[in-house]
Design an enzyme around this catalytic site. Structure first.
Site, PDB file in Angstrom:
ATOM      1  CB  CYS A 341      -0.522  -0.231   1.020  1.00  0.00           C
ATOM      2  SG  CYS A 341      -2.517   1.100   0.913  1.00  0.00           S
ATOM      3  CG  HIS A 433      -3.868  -3.421   3.461  1.00  0.00           C
ATOM      4  ND1 HIS A 433      -2.758  -3.195   4.010  1.00  0.00           N
ATOM      5  CD2 HIS A 433      -4.312  -2.452   2.841  1.00  0.00           C
ATOM      6  CE1 HIS A 433      -2.521  -1.545   4.302  1.00  0.00           C
ATOM      7  NE2 HIS A 433      -3.802  -1.664   3.097  1.00  0.00           N
TER       8      HIS A 433
END
Length: 510
Positions: A341, A433
């Site tokens: 991310c 994630h």
């Protein structure tokens, strides 16, 4: 049963989250249809529901304890810190803007009480019981007027309150008494009693104190939970990695291969969803540690740059610490690096940010052919794909939009079309994630890392991360079942707070 309960605490980290999860798992094993609820959560560890709503990871894990899908109603207000004085406000799963702490507590929070009560009512109309979690301490008298997560929600919904205290810290009797004595009479009337957490030793030595506490407050203690290593669920704050603790402090199988695999996670500012590495730490023979100095990367077989709520700030921090240069040297030596991310974004060539940091054009580390532009709309999805020949699932929570201009796709669909991320040599990046929780993909990735690092490490063929989570939640349910007065808890949830509880002076100051 059609009841509810608020689990409050004498302090932050007293054990509210784990007690709530434990009560939820105990109830669901009794055939009760139960849901968790936290009106307001402050955390950088969040999750995406199937409907695309962002909530705290602790509530997602509590929903798993209940064996139900998480929804935005279980955590209607989420605050994601962007610094010491401001946070992004996420309302019913969607960001609605940045706000200073003074602005939030100065009026916005109080106006949200109706919204959180509506969410709680929605859950109570659907489930047999709703187990609510407070935040911090209910005796934060400076914040009581605008409170929507402790006594504000308890009074608004008529919930009985159970106060949890961490006896391992010391001072638990003073904390219990002081918590009640600092509440207004109307709030005190809802505090049913106490639950002692993390007790070590002979309970009989504690019992005289509990009897005196009952005499002083008129309130009973509903249980004494023994100290157990590694019983945390996904943390709201701090750097403890709950499942890693569970694995490290219990009997773990030795490495399957001849070597261990060392993983260094850069402890960037405003680190978010550091729970991504729990799945790696669950593997026998994998050693995970958080680092903040370049020399700590020297013996690492894999370096992870995790997610962060402040991508530009994290980039500056890496450069200031000398970690940016150390990571660049690793990449030049074809040693494995993974960015997740925000960590993926700062590995790219440049970042255009008028949203998060408002820094405008910022040069990235230039280690992946990626350009990132921050969009005001936040991406919140639960994607599915394939990587390294294995099925992979994840969730996305980010404002940054990545334009990949080279390298190989990291994650693709079943037709081979790129879905996310980028790979150049042994440098990897993804917005997803939770992807490492997919067992087959995690093992394939660790094999690649071990080969690149020259380690004779072999992933265990049977590690199931989902099964480990279930075992952990069952241990929490066992803790409640074996060490709490479950008959009394049942009555409390079903019938509400006992009548005639005495007022303890002085009460909240006027």
């Amino acid at each position: 049963m059609n009841g509810g309960l608020l689990v409050a605490g004498t302090t932050s980290d007293a054990g509210k989250s784990v007690v709530t999860a434990g009560i939820c798992r105990w109830l669901v094993r009794q055939g009760v249809k139960v849901a968790p609820f936290k009106a307001q959560n402050m955390s950088l560890n969040s999750f995406v529901t199937r409907e695309g709503a962002e909530i705290g990871r602790a509530q997602a894990m509590q929903a798993q304890a209940c064996r139900v899908e998480p929804t935005a109603h279980m955590n209607p207000v989420l605050l994601k810190p962007g610094g010491e004085r401001s946070s992004q406000v996420v309302l019913l799963g969607r960001p609605v803007g940045e706000m200073s702490a003074r602005g939030y507590h100065g009026g916005r929070q109080e106006r949200l009480l109706g919204t959180v009560l509506d969410s709680l009512a929605e859950l109570r109309g659907t489930y047999d019981a709703v187990i609510c979690e407070g935040a911090g301490s209910p005796a934060e008298i400076n914040l009581r007027r605008t409170d929507i997560v402790n006594m504000g929600i308890a009074r608004g919904a008529g919930l009985p309150v159970l106060v949890v205290g961490d006896i391992d810290r010391g001072g638990v009797f003073a904390s219990f008494f002081g918590t009640v004595a600092l509440l207004a009479p109307e709030d005190q009337a809802l505090v049913a009693g106490f639950l002692v957490n993390k007790f070590r030793g002979d309970v009989s030595l504690l019992e005289p104190g509990l009897e005196m506490l009952h005499g002083l407050t008129g309130r009973r203690t509903y249980g004494v939970l023994p100290f157990r290593h590694g019983l945390g669920i996904d943390e709201e704050d701090g750097l403890r990695v709950s499942l890693r603790g569970t694995v490290r402090e219990s009997v773990v199988a030795p490495p399957v291969g001849e070597d261990v695999l060392r993983i260094a996670v850069c402890a960037v500012p405003l680190m978010s969803n550091f729970t991504d590495v729990d799945a790696l730490a669950a593997e026998p023979g994998v050693v995970v540690r958080f680092v903040d100095r370049p020399e700590e990367l020297a013996d690492a077989d894999l370096v992870i740059v995790p997610g962060t709520r402040g991508t530009v700030r994290a980039l500056e921090w890496l450069r200031e610490r000398g970690l940016a240069d150390a990571i660049a040297r690793r990449v030049a030596e074809r040693r494995p690096v993974l960015g997740i991310c925000g960590g993926f974004q700062l590995l790219g060539e440049h970042i255009e940010d008028e949203v998060e940091s408002r820094a405008g054009h910022v040069d990235g580390l230039g280690l992946l052919p990626v350009r990132v532009r921050f969009d005001r709309e936040k991406t919140l999805t639960r994607p599915v794909g394939e990587a390294l020949g294995e099925h992979v699932e994840g969730y996305e929570i980010h404002h940054g939009v990545a334009e990949v201009a080279g390298g190989d796709a990291f994650i693709s669909d079943d037709k081979g079309h790129s879905l996310d991320g980028c790979r150049v040599g042994q440098t990897w990046g993804t917005h997803w994630h939770g992807s490492l929780e997919s067992d087959g993909f995690r093992r394939a990735f660790l094999r690649e890392v071990a080969a690149a690092a020259g380690r004779r490490f072999v992933p265990a063929p049977d590690t199931s991360f989902a099964a480990l989570r279930e075992e952990q939640l069952d241990r929490l349910g066992d803790l409640i079942e074996h060490h709490a007065d479950t008959d009394a808890l049942w009555r409390l949830i079903e019938s509400g707070v006992p009548q005639g509880l005495p007022f303890i002076p002085p009460g909240a100051p006027a």
